[in-house]
Design an enzyme around this catalytic site. Structure first.
Site, PDB file in Angstrom:
ATOM      1  N   ARG A  68      90.571  23.449  70.919  1.00 24.30           N
ATOM      2  CA  ARG A  68      91.497  23.054  69.848  1.00 24.30           C
ATOM      3  C   ARG A  68      91.206  21.633  69.369  1.00 24.30           C
ATOM      4  O   ARG A  68      91.276  21.339  68.181  1.00 24.30           O
ATOM      5  CB  ARG A  68      92.932  23.105  70.382  1.00 24.30           C
ATOM      6  CG  ARG A  68      93.880  23.960  69.585  1.00 24.30           C
ATOM      7  CD  ARG A  68      93.624  25.437  69.713  1.00 24.30           C
ATOM      8  NE  ARG A  68      94.427  26.085  70.729  1.00 24.30           N
ATOM      9  CZ  ARG A  68      94.012  27.147  71.434  1.00 24.30           C
ATOM     10  NH1 ARG A  68      92.818  27.657  71.240  1.00 24.30           N
ATOM     11  NH2 ARG A  68      94.787  27.691  72.318  1.00 24.30           N
ATOM     12  N   HIS A  72      90.563  20.401  65.573  1.00 23.33           N
ATOM     13  CA  HIS A  72      91.419  19.406  64.920  1.00 23.33           C
ATOM     14  C   HIS A  72      90.628  18.158  64.533  1.00 23.33           C
ATOM     15  O   HIS A  72      90.992  17.468  63.593  1.00 23.33           O
ATOM     16  CB  HIS A  72      92.598  19.033  65.832  1.00 23.33           C
ATOM     17  CG  HIS A  72      93.677  20.076  65.867  1.00 23.33           C
ATOM     18  ND1 HIS A  72      95.018  19.772  65.907  1.00 23.33           N
ATOM     19  CD2 HIS A  72      93.611  21.438  65.846  1.00 23.33           C
ATOM     20  CE1 HIS A  72      95.722  20.896  65.917  1.00 23.33           C
ATOM     21  NE2 HIS A  72      94.897  21.923  65.897  1.00 23.33           N
ATOM     22  N   ASN A  97      98.931  17.155  66.405  1.00 18.82           N
ATOM     23  CA  ASN A  97      98.006  16.817  67.484  1.00 18.82           C
ATOM     24  C   ASN A  97      98.696  16.417  68.785  1.00 18.82           C
ATOM     25  O   ASN A  97      98.029  16.163  69.793  1.00 18.82           O
ATOM     26  CB  ASN A  97      97.082  15.671  67.040  1.00 18.82           C
ATOM     27  CG  ASN A  97      96.110  16.122  65.953  1.00 18.82           C
ATOM     28  OD1 ASN A  97      95.719  17.294  65.913  1.00 18.82           O
ATOM     29  ND2 ASN A  97      95.742  15.215  65.066  1.00 18.82           N
ATOM     30  N   HIS A 194      92.372  31.771  69.618  1.00 18.00           N
ATOM     31  CA  HIS A 194      93.671  31.878  70.290  1.00 18.00           C
ATOM     32  C   HIS A 194      93.656  32.935  71.393  1.00 18.00           C
ATOM     33  O   HIS A 194      94.677  33.219  71.997  1.00 18.00           O
ATOM     34  CB  HIS A 194      94.776  32.178  69.267  1.00 18.00           C
ATOM     35  CG  HIS A 194      95.125  30.995  68.412  1.00 18.00           C
ATOM     36  ND1 HIS A 194      95.916  31.075  67.286  1.00 18.00           N
ATOM     37  CD2 HIS A 194      94.791  29.689  68.528  1.00 18.00           C
ATOM     38  CE1 HIS A 194      96.047  29.860  66.749  1.00 18.00           C
ATOM     39  NE2 HIS A 194      95.374  29.009  67.484  1.00 18.00           N
TER      40      HIS A 194
END
Ligand SMILES: *[C@@H]1O[C@H](CO)[C@@H](O)[C@H](O)[C@H]1NC(C)=O
Ligand SMILES: *[C@@H]1O[C@H](CO)[C@@H](O)[C@H](O)[C@H]1NC(C)=O
Ligand SMILES: *[C@@H]1O[C@H](CO)[C@@H](O)[C@H](O)[C@H]1NC(C)=O
Ligand SMILES: *[C@@H]1O[C@H](CO)[C@@H](O)[C@H](O)[C@H]1NC(C)=O
Length: 330
Positions: A68, A72, A97, A194
């Site tokens: 992740r 990001h 975040n 995911h």
């Protein structure tokens, strides 16, 4: 004559090799390529890999955390390690975040790399490698990670609004990915990440109790899964409680996440909506293999989309620097 013939053949062969090498370099784009540090820091990949592995062994949440974090990082200012910078109003302080984890893994790897090849390896590259290693550690595919990114100098919380959000419609998700050169297949594929990790009740409990204007839960949630989620996240309960994003398989990188989308068992609204849009639904179906020859193989496509993502707005040459520590610009 024979000798001359052989020599020209060999020459042609080498010219073709050179040409092929050039094509490979171009296809990586942005100046990154696998093995960028082969001469300058040959142990980079093994050091990052062993560091991620040792942290993962004491905390499994590190794997989805690093995957992740790379995502990001890439969506804001490009893949330049801007997510790693400490300070008031930097990217890492922004809402989307706040729950990222694994910063200490990147710092650890960087410290070890500085000891063997100081000033050579960028934090952005460490993060890209660590994301791949995290997928491998959870049973997913491996792929060659192009390296050669420079670290960025700018990190602003206010730049994070283009990150996809858990309430985004498919149209918005598609548009946010398109703005970074990623298509609908990349969207579905990368959301497939995911398959590992968790989210917190606060990001989806609004779906469970009073979702529609007439009240009641989100009708797209499978009824047995709805009671599971309601038990895990009672109304006005602890919003920080973590729930697996891929019901039944949150620690294993596999394609059961797509079966969960089909069955109304996605946890985040933005994930479940991929089943309600014709374009993204057909891509999910192709991952589930019910379209025969049109089938897509998640373990192959994931690496491809990750490489595309990892080349978003990469900084090379003097557009950036090699940080001394990942949490601060030099
Ligand atoms: C459900 O949401 C509506 C609209 O936001 C609100 O008016 C209503 O009071 C809520 N009902 C409950 C039981 O929370
Ligand atoms: C997955 O969902 C099913 C159906 O609601 C439920 O019985 C099961 O406990 C869930 N598994 C996990 C690990 O949450
Ligand atoms: C809420 O859940 C989090 C994560 O599971 C836990 O650390 C925290 O102690 C809980 N808070 C309360 C008030 O129970
Ligand atoms: C989506 O597919 C269904 C069934 O194939 C079709 O009836 C519908 O018109 C399509 N919707 C859009 C927006 O293309």
């Amino acid at each position: 004559m024979g000798l001359y013939f052989n020599q020209s053949l060999i020459l042609t062969f080498f010219l073709l090799l050179l040409l092929a090498a050039n094509l490979v370099t171009f296809s990586q784009g942005q100046g990154t390529r696998p093995g960028f540090y082969a001469r300058s820091c040959a142990r980079v990949e093994s050091i990052v890999q062993s560091t991620v592995k040792s942290h993962f062994n004491s905390n499994r949440a590190i794997a989805p955390g690093l995957l992740r974090m790379h995502f990001h990082d890439c969506f804001v200012q490009g893949c330049d390690g801007s997510i790693l910078i400490d300070g008031a109003d930097t990217e890492k302080t922004a809402g989307p975040n706040l729950l990222l984890r694994g910063y200490e893994v990147i710092d650890d790897a960087k410290q070890q790399l500085e000891a063997v090849c100081p000033g050579v390896v960028s934090c952005a590259d460490i993060l890209a490698l660590a994301a791949r290693d995290s997928v491998v550690l959870t049973g997913g595919p491996s792929w060659a990670v192009p390296t050669g990114r420079k670290d960025g100098l700018v990190s602003l919380a206010s730049d994070t609004s283009n990150l996809p959000s858990f309430t985004d419609s498919v149209a918005t998700q598609t548009q946010k990915f398109q703005a970074k050169g990623l298509n609908a297949q990349d969207l579905v594929t990368l959301v497939g990440g995911h398959t590992i990790g968790t989210t917190a009740c606060q990001f989806f409990s609004y779906r469970l109790y009073n979702f529609t204007s007439i009240g009641g839960p989100d009708p797209s949630i499978d009824s047995s899964f709805l009671s599971t989620l309601q038990t895990l996240c009672p109304q006005n309960g602890n919003g920080s409680r973590r729930v697996g994003l891929d019901n039944g398989s949150e620690n294993r990188f596999d394609n059961s996440f797509f079966a969960n989308l089909r069955d109304g068992r996605a946890v985040l609204e933005s994930d479940q909506m991929l089943w309600n849009d014709n374009t993204t639904k057909s891509l999910v179906q192709r991952y589930l293999g019910i379209r025969g020859l049109l089938g897509l193989t998640f373990s192959v496509e994931f690496g491809r989309s990750m490489v595309k993502m990892s080349n978003i707005e990469v900084k090379t040459g003097n557009q950036g620097q090699i940080r001394n520590v990942c949490s601060a610009v030099n």
